[in-house]
Design an enzyme around this catalytic site. Structure first.
Site, PDB file in Angstrom:
ATOM      1  N   ARG A  64      11.402 -73.744  52.662  1.00 45.99           N
ATOM      2  CA  ARG A  64      12.812 -74.095  52.594  1.00 45.99           C
ATOM      3  C   ARG A  64      13.743 -72.893  52.701  1.00 45.99           C
ATOM      4  O   ARG A  64      14.628 -72.858  53.538  1.00 45.99           O
ATOM      5  CB  ARG A  64      13.151 -74.811  51.273  1.00 45.99           C
ATOM      6  CG  ARG A  64      12.959 -76.299  51.311  1.00 45.99           C
ATOM      7  CD  ARG A  64      12.637 -76.804  49.937  1.00 45.99           C
ATOM      8  NE  ARG A  64      11.394 -76.207  49.513  1.00 45.99           N
ATOM      9  CZ  ARG A  64      10.186 -76.635  49.910  1.00 45.99           C
ATOM     10  NH1 ARG A  64      10.086 -77.672  50.687  1.00 45.99           N
ATOM     11  NH2 ARG A  64       9.085 -76.034  49.510  1.00 45.99           N
ATOM     12  N   THR A  65      13.556 -71.930  51.802  1.00 49.51           N
ATOM     13  CA  THR A  65      14.572 -70.880  51.701  1.00 49.51           C
ATOM     14  C   THR A  65      14.731 -70.130  53.029  1.00 49.51           C
ATOM     15  O   THR A  65      15.843 -69.931  53.510  1.00 49.51           O
ATOM     16  CB  THR A  65      14.232 -69.905  50.557  1.00 49.51           C
ATOM     17  OG1 THR A  65      14.033 -70.687  49.383  1.00 49.51           O
ATOM     18  CG2 THR A  65      15.355 -68.918  50.318  1.00 49.51           C
ATOM     19  N   LYS A  94       1.768 -50.189  56.155  1.00 48.71           N
ATOM     20  CA  LYS A  94       1.516 -48.764  56.483  1.00 48.71           C
ATOM     21  C   LYS A  94       2.031 -47.854  55.374  1.00 48.71           C
ATOM     22  O   LYS A  94       2.109 -46.642  55.542  1.00 48.71           O
ATOM     23  CB  LYS A  94       2.234 -48.397  57.794  1.00 48.71           C
ATOM     24  CG  LYS A  94       1.823 -49.220  58.988  1.00 48.71           C
ATOM     25  CD  LYS A  94       2.603 -48.734  60.210  1.00 48.71           C
ATOM     26  CE  LYS A  94       2.427 -49.646  61.389  1.00 48.71           C
ATOM     27  NZ  LYS A  94       3.372 -49.316  62.469  1.00 48.71           N
ATOM     28  N   ARG A 115      13.129 -61.805  50.207  1.00 45.86           N
ATOM     29  CA  ARG A 115      12.241 -62.368  49.174  1.00 45.86           C
ATOM     30  C   ARG A 115      11.101 -61.382  48.950  1.00 45.86           C
ATOM     31  O   ARG A 115      10.494 -60.908  49.906  1.00 45.86           O
ATOM     32  CB  ARG A 115      11.689 -63.728  49.595  1.00 45.86           C
ATOM     33  CG  ARG A 115      10.595 -64.198  48.624  1.00 45.86           C
ATOM     34  CD  ARG A 115      10.204 -65.629  48.822  1.00 45.86           C
ATOM     35  NE  ARG A 115      11.257 -66.541  48.385  1.00 45.86           N
ATOM     36  CZ  ARG A 115      11.118 -67.858  48.365  1.00 45.86           C
ATOM     37  NH1 ARG A 115       9.978 -68.418  48.753  1.00 45.86           N
ATOM     38  NH2 ARG A 115      12.099 -68.635  47.968  1.00 45.86           N
ATOM     39  N   HIS A 143      16.455 -66.698  41.535  1.00 38.69           N
ATOM     40  CA  HIS A 143      16.549 -67.281  42.872  1.00 38.69           C
ATOM     41  C   HIS A 143      17.955 -67.892  42.941  1.00 38.69           C
ATOM     42  O   HIS A 143      18.133 -69.101  42.878  1.00 38.69           O
ATOM     43  CB  HIS A 143      15.466 -68.350  43.030  1.00 38.69           C
ATOM     44  CG  HIS A 143      15.254 -68.833  44.433  1.00 38.69           C
ATOM     45  ND1 HIS A 143      16.129 -68.570  45.466  1.00 38.69           N
ATOM     46  CD2 HIS A 143      14.261 -69.581  44.972  1.00 38.69           C
ATOM     47  CE1 HIS A 143      15.676 -69.133  46.565  1.00 38.69           C
ATOM     48  NE2 HIS A 143      14.547 -69.744  46.299  1.00 38.69           N
TER      49      HIS A 143
END
Ligand code: ASP
Length: 327
Positions: A64-65, A94, A115, A143
């Site tokens: 969703r987000t 890396k 995120r 959130h």
């Protein structure tokens, strides 16, 4: 280009007047959205962020987000770059630090939606202040944009009614959406946006809400009651029932998940005007057989994310366009 706000790391970063304008804009976008992709309403929105580039960098899974932010940006005419698996597909593998990645992205994009599994990662990224940063979930921290869409849904369902109760159920310890939502409810106590005056927290003792958040809510004047089972008494006094899944990826274990799941029998104990919400994804706590109940609003809630995030992107990147949306 004007901005009403720069970063959203926490819901506390959005002032009440700005939040009011974001909600008004989201409401107006939703009202005029229409099913037809070539409708006037949609075409006009396309002009708002034309020329801007939005980056979505996700180090944790998301449906969703990420897609919602990307859709919001594209529907406003912005372009989108990013990676859905930054842990493997970015230079993190890396050995590049988050700070270096953010500095690099700032050279390519006008806004970063981030995120990351570490609590505090969004604070670090925003602290560099090289580009507006939206926290799309930082570990078990916050959130904030989920909370905005949750609260928008609550406001839609509550109408002018400002004395509602919110019951949060499940993994309240690691569930970041509840953390942000409760902070927001506390921050709106006593304002014109207030819709929730009492909260029931329903979780097993080891998945209880962090104590600091209980204190924040209580100090704001929100009545908080703690329960360890989803009883008839709790259900009967739930205007908004916010279910959450167990955050297994953060080490959470629930010994008896059925005690915190909504069954058809339990749903019948809710007020008929109640609203069932869930940030999704769901597990057994919200069986699909409940989807057709009139109180079940979890899909509408997820769709509201589009309108709220569109309004938010405008508020950050081109606030003068809010006026054209009546906000
Ligand atoms: N999608 C929400 C989050 O990213 C809820 C969840 O994953 O349980 O926090």
């Amino acid at each position: 280009m004007t901005s009403l706000l720069r970063h959203i790391v926490s819901v506390s970063d959005v002032s009440i007047p700005v939040l009011g304008r974001i909600f008004s804009a989201a409401e107006s976008i939703k009202r005029n959205f229409g099913q037809d992709p070539f409708s006037d309403g949609r075409i006009r929105l396309q002009a708002i962020l034309q020329g801007a580039v939005v980056a979505t960098i996700f180090y944790e899974p998301s449906t969703r987000t990420r897609l919602c932010f990307e859709s919001a940006a594209l529907r406003l005419g912005a372009s989108v770059i990013g990676t859905e698996n930054a842990g493997e597909f970015s230079s993190a593998i890396k050995g590049e630090t988050l700070a270096d990645t953010v500095r690099i992205v700032a050279g390519y994009a006008d806004l970063l939606v981030l995120r990351h599994p570490a609590r505090g990662s969004a604070t670090e990224a925003a602290g560099l202040n090289v580009i507006p940063v939206i926290n799309a979930g930082d570990g078990d921290g916050e959130h904030p944009t989920q909370a905005l869409l949750d609260y928008f849904t609550i406001m839609e369902r509550a109408g002018e009614q400002s004395q509602g109760s919110l019951t949060c159920v499940g993994d309240l310890r690691y569930g970041r959406t509840v953390h942000s939502l409760l902070r927001l409810v506390a921050g709106l106590r006593g304002t014109s946006l207030e819709r929730i005056t009492s909260i029931n927290l329903v979780a097993p003792p080891d998945l209880h809400l962090p104590e600091a958040l209980v204190t924040t809510a209580e100090q704001a004047g929100v009545k908080v009651q703690v329960h360890h089972a989803l009883t008839e008494g709790v259900l009967q006094k739930s205007d908004f029932l916010y279910l959450t899944r167990v955050q297994k990826e953060r080490g959470a274990v629930m010994v008896d998940p059925t005690a915190f799941a909504l069954t058809l029998a339990r749903a019948k104990q809710l007020p008929s005007s109640a609203t069932i919400m869930h940030p999704l994804p769901r597990n057994a706590e919200l069986p699909t057989e409940l989807d057709s109940l009139p109180q079940a609003q979890h899909f509408a809630q997820a769709q509201n994310g589009l309108f709220v995030r569109m309004a938010l992107l405008i508020a950050i990147l081109r606030a003068e366009a809010l006026e054209g949306l009546g906000a």
